[in-house]
Design an enzyme around this catalytic site. Structure first.
Site, mmCIF file in Angstrom:
data_model
loop_
_atom_site.group_PDB
_atom_site.id
_atom_site.type_symbol
_atom_site.label_atom_id
_atom_site.label_comp_id
_atom_site.label_asym_id
_atom_site.label_seq_id
_atom_site.Cartn_x
_atom_site.Cartn_y
_atom_site.Cartn_z
ATOM 1 N N GLY A 1 0.834 -1.186 0.000
ATOM 2 C CA GLY A 1 0.000 0.000 0.000
ATOM 3 C C GLY A 1 0.872 1.241 0.000
ATOM 4 O O GLY A 1 2.095 1.163 0.177
ATOM 5 N N TYR A 2 0.233 2.380 -0.175
ATOM 6 C CA TYR A 2 0.953 3.644 -0.292
ATOM 7 C C TYR A 2 0.507 4.615 0.782
ATOM 8 O O TYR A 2 -0.674 4.933 0.890
ATOM 9 C CB TYR A 2 0.752 4.236 -1.696
ATOM 10 N N LEU A 3 1.478 5.074 1.577
ATOM 11 C CA LEU A 3 1.228 6.153 2.519
ATOM 12 C C LEU A 3 1.175 7.467 1.746
ATOM 13 O O LEU A 3 0.525 8.413 2.156
ATOM 14 C CB LEU A 3 2.324 6.199 3.583
#
Length: 155
Positions: A28-30
């Site tokens: 996932g991407y912060l």
């Protein structure tokens, strides 16, 4: 560190028979901003935090910093990520002096299979396997950060 990478479509699933390694990946991407992506990844039983800079004009090179983190921390960080966690299996295939990483995507990106190869220079040559298709290098639609927000199923 500068990452030099080329990306391709994959013609068929014959690559699977050549794989010497296979790992499930959740990532996932912060931050999915192309100028500075911040990624959390669980690959097999390991966790990673990665920061990538913007690609150069050719789309071949960009800054990359990665650190291994405890998988429990990666699991917690995935809960903080932007929508669209990537779910895929990565197959590693040795061809000549290089290793291709072939990602078979699931979920909202089901049906997409992409191969990548990391190189030491932008002009380095490499052996192309029969299953390798059209080059996608520099096409942002195939970046995982883009796919997390604009899944393949919506194309």
């Amino acid at each position: 560190m500068i990452e030099i990478e080329r990306k391709f479509t994959v013609k068929d699933d014959s690559f699977k028979a050549e794989a010497f390694a296979k790992n499930h990946i959740a990532q996932g991407y912060l931050n999915s901003n192309p100028a500075r992506t911040v990624r959390v990844r669980i690959k097999g039983n390991k966790g990673f935090l990665t920061i990538k800079g913007a690609s150069n004009d050719t789309g071949l090179s960009r800054f990359e910093w990665e650190k291994e983190i405890p998988v429990a921390e990666a699991q917690m960080l995935l809960l903080l990520c932007e929508k669209g966690v990537i779910d895929k299996t990565r197959f590693e295939i040795k061809k000549g002096h290089h290793v291709f990483e072939v990602d078979e995507f699931y979920g909202d990106n089901e049906g997409l299979i992409v191969a990548e190869i990391e190189l030491n220079s932008e002009t380095e040559t490499f052996e192309k396997p029969d299953w390798l298709g059209t080059e996608l290098t520099g096409d942002i639609r195939y970046y995982n950060a883009y796919l997390s927000n604009n899944p393949f199923k919506n194309w």
